[in-house]
Design a protein around this motif. Sequence first.
Motif, mmCIF file in Angstrom:
data_model
loop_
_atom_site.group_PDB
_atom_site.id
_atom_site.type_symbol
_atom_site.label_atom_id
_atom_site.label_comp_id
_atom_site.label_asym_id
_atom_site.label_seq_id
_atom_site.Cartn_x
_atom_site.Cartn_y
_atom_site.Cartn_z
ATOM 1 N N SER A 1 -65.783 -45.985 13.002
ATOM 2 C CA SER A 1 -65.044 -46.433 14.077
ATOM 3 C C SER A 1 -65.421 -47.532 14.717
ATOM 4 O O SER A 1 -64.868 -48.628 15.328
ATOM 5 C CB SER A 1 -64.920 -45.143 15.067
ATOM 6 N N ASP B 1 -59.322 -42.311 17.848
ATOM 7 C CA ASP B 1 -59.321 -40.822 18.158
ATOM 8 C C ASP B 1 -60.536 -40.297 17.512
ATOM 9 O O ASP B 1 -61.374 -39.348 17.944
ATOM 10 C CB ASP B 1 -58.190 -40.154 17.696
ATOM 11 N N GLU C 1 -54.465 -31.250 10.949
ATOM 12 C CA GLU C 1 -54.926 -31.420 12.322
ATOM 13 C C GLU C 1 -54.684 -30.182 13.456
ATOM 14 O O GLU C 1 -55.477 -29.965 13.952
ATOM 15 C CB GLU C 1 -54.234 -32.639 12.816
ATOM 16 N N ARG D 1 -56.834 -43.372 12.381
ATOM 17 C CA ARG D 1 -56.732 -43.512 14.015
ATOM 18 C C ARG D 1 -58.268 -43.311 14.377
ATOM 19 O O ARG D 1 -58.704 -42.754 14.663
ATOM 20 C CB ARG D 1 -55.942 -42.022 14.320
ATOM 21 N N TYR D 2 -58.578 -44.626 14.509
ATOM 22 C CA TYR D 2 -60.199 -44.752 14.577
ATOM 23 C C TYR D 2 -60.573 -44.514 15.864
ATOM 24 O O TYR D 2 -61.865 -44.036 15.928
ATOM 25 C CB TYR D 2 -60.388 -46.181 14.168
ATOM 26 N N LEU E 1 -59.158 -37.657 11.136
ATOM 27 C CA LEU E 1 -58.452 -38.701 11.871
ATOM 28 C C LEU E 1 -58.857 -40.206 11.308
ATOM 29 O O LEU E 1 -57.959 -41.059 11.455
ATOM 30 C CB LEU E 1 -58.962 -38.651 13.527
ATOM 31 N N ARG F 1 -51.843 -43.276 6.876
ATOM 32 C CA ARG F 1 -52.955 -43.713 5.949
ATOM 33 C C ARG F 1 -52.208 -43.685 4.524
ATOM 34 O O ARG F 1 -52.311 -44.540 3.674
ATOM 35 C CB ARG F 1 -54.185 -42.680 5.824
ATOM 36 N N THR G 1 -44.400 -43.148 11.754
ATOM 37 C CA THR G 1 -46.010 -43.100 11.724
ATOM 38 C C THR G 1 -46.617 -43.702 12.929
ATOM 39 O O THR G 1 -46.147 -44.701 13.361
ATOM 40 C CB THR G 1 -46.572 -43.365 10.420
ATOM 41 N N ARG G 2 -47.885 -43.345 13.178
ATOM 42 C CA ARG G 2 -48.776 -44.223 13.939
ATOM 43 C C ARG G 2 -50.222 -44.336 13.365
ATOM 44 O O ARG G 2 -50.462 -43.578 12.681
ATOM 45 C CB ARG G 2 -48.709 -43.645 15.461
ATOM 46 N N SER G 3 -50.599 -45.515 13.716
ATOM 47 C CA SER G 3 -51.851 -45.803 13.005
ATOM 48 C C SER G 3 -52.775 -46.671 13.976
ATOM 49 O O SER G 3 -52.096 -47.777 14.386
ATOM 50 C CB SER G 3 -51.710 -46.286 11.610
ATOM 51 N N ASP G 4 -54.124 -46.841 13.990
ATOM 52 C CA ASP G 4 -55.077 -47.654 14.511
ATOM 53 C C ASP G 4 -55.302 -48.773 13.297
ATOM 54 O O ASP G 4 -55.987 -49.933 13.891
ATOM 55 C CB ASP G 4 -56.092 -46.907 15.157
ATOM 56 N N ASP G 5 -54.832 -48.435 12.273
ATOM 57 C CA ASP G 5 -55.303 -49.522 11.084
ATOM 58 C C ASP G 5 -54.600 -50.906 11.104
ATOM 59 O O ASP G 5 -53.427 -50.611 10.922
ATOM 60 C CB ASP G 5 -55.145 -48.563 9.734
#
Length: 956
Positions: free
Chosen positions: A544, A512, A476, A509-510, A504, A690, A723-727
């Motif tokens: 996304s 982003d 990244e 991270r959907y 991403l 992920r 961690t960080r995630s949009d999932d």
Amino acid sequence: MASDVESTPLVGRADLVATVRAALLDEVAPGNTAAVFLTGESGVGKTRLLHEIGDRLRDGGALVLTGSCLDIGDASPLHPLRQALRRLDSDLAPPAVASVRALSAVFAAEGTGPDGAGALLERVSRGLSVIAGGRPVALVLDDLQWVDRTTRQLLLYLLAGLGDLQLSVLAAVRAESLQGAHPLRRVLTELRRLRSVRVLDLAPLDRAATEQLAAAVVRQPLTPEAAERLWRRSGGNPFVVEELSRDLRDGRDGLSDTLREVFLARVDALPRPAHRAVHAVAAGVEPVEHWLLAQVVGLPEQELLDPVRAAVSHRLLVSSDDGYRLRHRLVAEVLADELLPAERALLHRRYAEALTAVPGELHQARLAHHWRLAGEPERALPAAVAAAQEAERLYGYAEAHRHWSVAVELAEGLPGVDRTALLGHAAEAAHHCGEYARALSLLEELAGADAGLPVCELHIRRARYLAAAGRSALAEAEYQHALEVADCTDRQRATAAARLAELLLHLGRYADAGQRAREALALAEQADGATTEVVLASMALGFSEAFGQDPEAGLAVLRRALETAERAGRPEDVALAYLHLAELLTGPLNILEEGVVVARRGAERVTELGLGRSYGTRLLAIATNGLFRVGQWAEAEKVVAAALRHRPSGADAVELLLARCRLSVGYGDAEAADRDLDAVATMLAGGGARHVIPLLTLRAGIAMWQGRHDVARHAVQRGLTETRSDDLVILAVLVWHGLRAEAEAHASRTVAVDANAVRRLREIADRVAGRSERAAQPVRDVVDGYLALCAAEVSRLDGADPELWARAAAEWDHRNHPYPAAYSRLRQAEALLARRRRPATAGKLLRQAYQSAQALGAVPLTEEIRTLAGRARIPLEERAARPSTPTAAGGDELTVLTAREREVLAAVAEGLTNKEIGQRLFISERTIGVHVSHIFDKLHVRTRVQATAIFLHSRR
């Protein structure tokens, strides 16, 4: 070349042993004869089979006489029978010894009387009948190629039925010794016509049996690289396999003196022209065509036929329509040391000159090989480059990488050669074939060579290689650097943005990813020929959108992206399109059956395009996860085994190991699961949510089944903080595991409940629920299922609520996910029993959960159900009265087993150990033990013998 018959197990020959035993004993009527002649090359295992089958015949009640022929011709008539009688003399009871000695005295007589040889044969036959005492007689003879004339006459006399006894003959013959007018060759030709005689050519071991034998010698499974090299060198010959395996076990390099002398003796026995032909084939690239070998050896094609025929007869060469091969590649290693360096260079030069002179398309790869070994790099380099380009046109990236690497090596020191361009090609080919570490190494060498590569391009390529290697954070950062570099063109910026969007997406991270995808599409409109960038950005944007409010629109975008990629024909674009489509179907949209089909179809397609090791592995990992969730665990294991044959690395290996670990956790194989997770953690330097969140979730799952609730708590907390995630789905799964760990701690009373952790987990669950309201309906449905589990786990802390567990079970039944549904029924029954309510309903729930867990092979869940049922005195199944012996069982008993359990039982019936079964099925030994225990439980047996009896009875 006979191996020690007692030192290693007999592998790969179980069916043959059973067939020969039946032919010589069970299928022979009283007073009749039968014979089996085993032919094959030296070391193929004939002597070992004679011992094994002889033991089976002896166990079947036959009188077994064993002897060996001597390499001294007719100077020792009837030697094998004399030897057999001497051995028998020492084993018989005293009353029978006199008969044996009387027969031996026949051999000592100076003459045979007026009737000559016929009288001798008749007396020997009568003597054998007396010794047999009515039992069948089995005559087992080794090295029959050296049989003397009198023994040969005796065999023909007895097999013709002229003797008065039931006789079976089992003999081994070295195929390479039956040359020309050898008398036994004519005899075997005649005997083949008899219905009572079988001549079986013993083939080498197949690859699986070769690895099994090697593992037994080395005392541990071989690495894939060692197994591949052993198979290539040995050709499956058991003697060679054992010798090479002992060298491997003892840490010896090179060849043992035993092997070297064996092969040299066989080559030296050839006529001189055949000797030259074998040396030439050993230096060639197999298969070596007849015309090519003739030019290298320097003989007219017609005159070459007899030397080649001699080499084939001596089992050194194998002939086929496309040319000649060495039967064992080991011969090439042996002969390489017998030639002077100048002789080897001369052979390779002759090959190169012959290939160059032939009209038509040049064999570039072979040409490069021979010019290089002839010591002429300037002539080898153009051929190596042409071979690499040809391989890339055919999507053979592994071969292209090898040829580009050779070209880089050849260019070293050659004047006027642009080595930097070769480095770039080699790095890209390494990336495509899954050699990610090698790709990064070559790229760094290229960057340090002052090749004038644009900085933006260097950042993009480094980011691609890092992402494929699983180092997401560094990748990244490299993409960000590329977008910030001043010398980036619009096309390069579009590339960087599109690939960053794709990265991403993989990190979960959907939002982003969607933003970067829109940026990439805008940039692609300003650049010519940006098809790849459009495909990548479209896939990220579609994914996304599907995760957000419009799954149908997002799915349509991905399907169009796949069509666009197929039309453009760029392999990596096609692979990525299949990958994202399969991930969308099996992930956010939860259309599992279609997703598994797309993933498996995509794996086949990308393998055709040369990307099986990388994208093919990822697609098979997606298929595995989908099959796991719908409860087809046995099929999922097969898919994992197929993917492992690609020998993946980097992020591809991470995906597959996580998929396999889910199966191991479900089966209760903590050792295998820990091993896979340790490997994943090692490869995940700089990994994103992920992979990290599923890794920590699986850690928590293993720890809970082991009663280590504090370890499970720590793993979940790491996942929430690091961690960080949009999932939302993987977050919901992690939160469920955290709340379950606290509930298990409360129930076991071994670890105090962490009130702060519970509060934080409930807050995160509420945030996930709020965010899911803005997600697509399929995403909300899956998240709701895990949130139902979370709410039910919380209720266990202050008195479990059976209604909450009933709701969770209904959620998972609706989605056809049998494992969480069975778990929910267990907890619902537990809650009902704790409140002393509706025991009949609790019993029904436990039986339903038990049947589901049994069908899956979920051992820890099954054991917990059994424990609760035992405490509540609830029968889990109705057991009908069983016969006293397992052999009386009906043939339909195996229907209670899963497909994988039937495979394991079939291997158990072959007499294989758990370790051997695991090697065959690509499963850990511990998991095989779990399957075996499960089989015993379902069939209501206690031993492998009883289970085997049921299996064999079902086959009738």
